[in-house]
Design an enzyme around this catalytic site. Structure first.
Site, PDB file in Angstrom:
ATOM      1  N   HIS A 160     -77.660 -51.110 112.019  1.00 25.23           N
ATOM      2  CA  HIS A 160     -78.249 -51.847 110.894  1.00 25.23           C
ATOM      3  C   HIS A 160     -79.092 -53.015 111.406  1.00 25.23           C
ATOM      4  O   HIS A 160     -80.217 -53.241 110.947  1.00 25.23           O
ATOM      5  CB  HIS A 160     -77.155 -52.392 109.971  1.00 25.23           C
ATOM      6  CG  HIS A 160     -76.347 -51.338 109.291  1.00 25.23           C
ATOM      7  ND1 HIS A 160     -74.978 -51.400 109.215  1.00 25.23           N
ATOM      8  CD2 HIS A 160     -76.703 -50.205 108.650  1.00 25.23           C
ATOM      9  CE1 HIS A 160     -74.530 -50.353 108.548  1.00 25.23           C
ATOM     10  NE2 HIS A 160     -75.565 -49.604 108.199  1.00 25.23           N
ATOM     11  N   ARG A 203     -80.673 -41.509 110.725  1.00 23.06           N
ATOM     12  CA  ARG A 203     -80.093 -41.101 112.004  1.00 23.06           C
ATOM     13  C   ARG A 203     -80.371 -39.639 112.308  1.00 23.06           C
ATOM     14  O   ARG A 203     -80.424 -39.246 113.470  1.00 23.06           O
ATOM     15  CB  ARG A 203     -78.578 -41.319 112.005  1.00 23.06           C
ATOM     16  CG  ARG A 203     -78.173 -42.783 111.926  1.00 23.06           C
ATOM     17  CD  ARG A 203     -76.703 -42.916 111.683  1.00 23.06           C
ATOM     18  NE  ARG A 203     -76.412 -42.381 110.340  1.00 23.06           N
ATOM     19  CZ  ARG A 203     -75.225 -42.379 109.778  1.00 23.06           C
ATOM     20  NH1 ARG A 203     -74.187 -42.861 110.420  1.00 23.06           N
ATOM     21  NH2 ARG A 203     -75.056 -41.888 108.566  1.00 23.06           N
ATOM     22  N   SER A 225     -70.769 -46.777 109.980  1.00 20.44           N
ATOM     23  CA  SER A 225     -69.736 -47.690 109.492  1.00 20.44           C
ATOM     24  C   SER A 225     -68.393 -46.986 109.365  1.00 20.44           C
ATOM     25  O   SER A 225     -67.349 -47.568 109.679  1.00 20.44           O
ATOM     26  CB  SER A 225     -70.150 -48.293 108.146  1.00 20.44           C
ATOM     27  OG  SER A 225     -71.269 -49.133 108.303  1.00 20.44           O
TER      28      SER A 225
END
Length: 150
Positions: A18, A91, A129
């Site tokens: 991020h 990604r 995450s």
């Protein structure tokens, strides 16, 4: 007119991936707002009040990054914030499929909102995450995935 972008997400937690997306987006925009979505139906692993200062510490020497919390629709928050752009990191192709449909919905909700897709840096593409939460839950070392200490 200033070019303002929001980078929305739950950021539970905010990762090096991020941070990389935000830093790489800074030359493109006058201001970037890291927009933490507060969804009451979603149980967070890290409390928002804990994460905000962690994110702010990553950008304390950067004057064109803000961290804000919002509820409701991302497109509405963008409009209220004066943002014309929405940043999304990709990604892989799975991310693209999902983010593309969200982008179309946001465009429907507010025609002036443009989504800017940024490809994740290769050395960070495996970080998520949820991966970090799983490792942390079992007392694993997550320091290599985060731009701050937890």
């Amino acid at each position: 007119m200033s070019k303002i972008a929001i980078f929305p997400g739950s950021f539970d937690p905010f990762t090096k991936g991020h941070e990389d997306i935000v830093r790489r987006s800074l030359p493109l925009f006058d201001k970037v707002i890291i927009a933490i979505g507060n969804n009451a139906q979603k149980n967070r692993y890290f409390e928002i009040d804990y994460i905000i200062p962690k994110i702010e510490s990553c950008f304390e020497k950067t004057d064109n990054v803000e961290v804000k919390v919002f509820k409701g629709l991302t497109a509405e928050f963008a409009k209220e914030s004066g943002a014309q752009f929405l940043i999304r990191g990709l990604r892989n192709t799975t991310d693209f499929e999902y983010e593309n449909s969200i982008s179309q919905a946001n465009k429907y909700l507010w025609k002036d909102l443009e989504t800017v897709f940024m490809i994740t840096s290769p050395h960070l593409a495996y970080i998520s995450s949820s991966l970090i939460r799983d490792i942390h839950k079992y007392d694993g070392d997550v320091s290599g995935f985060l731009p701050y200490k937890i």
